[in-house]
Design an enzyme around this catalytic site. Structure first.
Site, PDB file in Angstrom:
ATOM      1  N   HIS A 119      -4.099   5.830  -1.556  1.00 13.60           N
ATOM      2  CA  HIS A 119      -3.924   5.105  -0.294  1.00 13.60           C
ATOM      3  C   HIS A 119      -4.839   5.639   0.810  1.00 13.60           C
ATOM      4  O   HIS A 119      -5.088   6.834   0.931  1.00 13.60           O
ATOM      5  CB  HIS A 119      -2.460   5.201   0.166  1.00 13.60           C
ATOM      6  CG  HIS A 119      -1.998   6.613   0.399  1.00 13.60           C
ATOM      7  ND1 HIS A 119      -2.125   7.262   1.608  1.00 13.60           N
ATOM      8  CD2 HIS A 119      -1.404   7.509  -0.428  1.00 13.60           C
ATOM      9  CE1 HIS A 119      -1.622   8.478   1.526  1.00 13.60           C
ATOM     10  NE2 HIS A 119      -1.185   8.661   0.291  1.00 13.60           N
ATOM     11  N   ASP A 120      -5.375   4.711   1.591  1.00 13.72           N
ATOM     12  CA  ASP A 120      -6.165   5.020   2.792  1.00 13.72           C
ATOM     13  C   ASP A 120      -7.494   5.700   2.486  1.00 13.72           C
ATOM     14  O   ASP A 120      -8.135   6.231   3.390  1.00 13.72           O
ATOM     15  CB  ASP A 120      -5.357   5.876   3.768  1.00 13.72           C
ATOM     16  CG  ASP A 120      -4.032   5.237   4.133  1.00 13.72           C
ATOM     17  OD1 ASP A 120      -4.042   4.173   4.768  1.00 13.72           O
ATOM     18  OD2 ASP A 120      -2.977   5.794   3.756  1.00 13.72           O
ATOM     19  N   GLY A 137      -4.878  10.807  -1.053  1.00 13.38           N
ATOM     20  CA  GLY A 137      -4.824   9.937   0.114  1.00 13.38           C
ATOM     21  C   GLY A 137      -5.736  10.382   1.243  1.00 13.38           C
ATOM     22  O   GLY A 137      -5.965  11.577   1.457  1.00 13.38           O
TER      23      GLY A 137
END
Length: 256
Positions: A119-120, A137
């Site tokens: 994520h991200d 992340g």
């Protein structure tokens, strides 16, 4: 072009000349650009935007909800550019609202089998992730970086443009542009000279980058002292300016 066994959510938007193989699943709020090829048994969940002329091989999971325990189902996104290759069993997750809400992959990247983009994460253009390379992340990866097989990159780490991470490395701090690292934990091993040659860097730039590396890593200076000494060289050579900027922008500290 789209096999009869494919499941496509009514809200998905699929452009012309898209191929989707047997038993793949295209979820809600997915957009697939022209000419993209998706193999059998691929799952694409949304919100996800996939650009033009990508190739996604069998059993890849693209745009799934992330594994962050803080994630509570907020409408975050995965955005993929053009002309990427995503190989078998690769996993690419959507972002979180604790960051920008988006995971991004640029164009002309190669994501090999079993690689993970969490994520991200923000991945630039022409990046290569070898088999089982793992990005935690919030990692940022610059253009033309190469991440070797079985590498693990700690969350919030930045990998500079044209950097090279040797196979099996564990990267806990930021890697400046052009630098090669290797080991557990990863330590610097010079400039990515061979990669720069292949990309057409000329001798004056290569000489300047070698000098810059020596000032930062071989002369016993603090990072601040090294950056101050590099200022004139960075004015003369834009490649050194990229190297300097990647160090000055570090939030976790650089590998040394």
């Amino acid at each position: 072009m789209i096999h009869s066994t494919v499941q496509i959510d009514p809200s998905a938007r699929i452009a012309d000349k898209v191929t989707i193989g047997p038993f793949s699943v295209i979820g809600p709020d997915v957009e697939i650009g022209e000419g993209t090829w998706i193999g059998p048994h691929v799952v694409v969940n949304g919100p996800t935007t996939i650009g033009r002329y990508n190739k996604i091989f069998q059993f890849a999971s693209v745009g799934e909800a992330c594994q962050d325990l803080k994630y509570k189902g907020e409408p975050t996104r995965l955005i993929i550019g053009d002309h990427n290759t995503i190989r078998e069993f690769a996993t690419l997750h959507r972002g979180t609202i604790q960051d920008s809400g988006e995971t991004r992959v640029g164009s002309h990247c190669l994501v090999m089998a079993y690689a993970h983009i969490a994520h991200d994460v923000v991945v630039g253009d022409s990046v290569i992730m070898a088999n089982n390379a793992q990005l935690a992340g919030h990692v940022h990866v610059g253009d033309h970086a190469i991440i070797g097989g079985n590498c693990g990159v700690h969350q919030f780490v930045s990998i500079g443009a044209h950097a090279f991470l040797g196979a099996g490395s564990t990267v806990l701090k930021d890697v400046p542009a052009f630098v090669t690292v290797q080991g557990y934990p990863a330590t610097p091993h010079g400039m990515n000279v061979e990669g720069l040659r292949r990309r057409g860097f000329q001798k004056p730039a290569m000489t300047a980058l070698r000098r810059a590396y020596k000032i930062v890593y071989r002369e016993g200076k603090t990072v601040r002292e090294a950056l101050d000494e590099l200022a004139p060289l960075a004015e003369e050579h834009p490649e050194v300016r990229v190297f300097v900027d990647s160090i000055e922008g570090s939030k976790r500290g650089i590998v040394r």
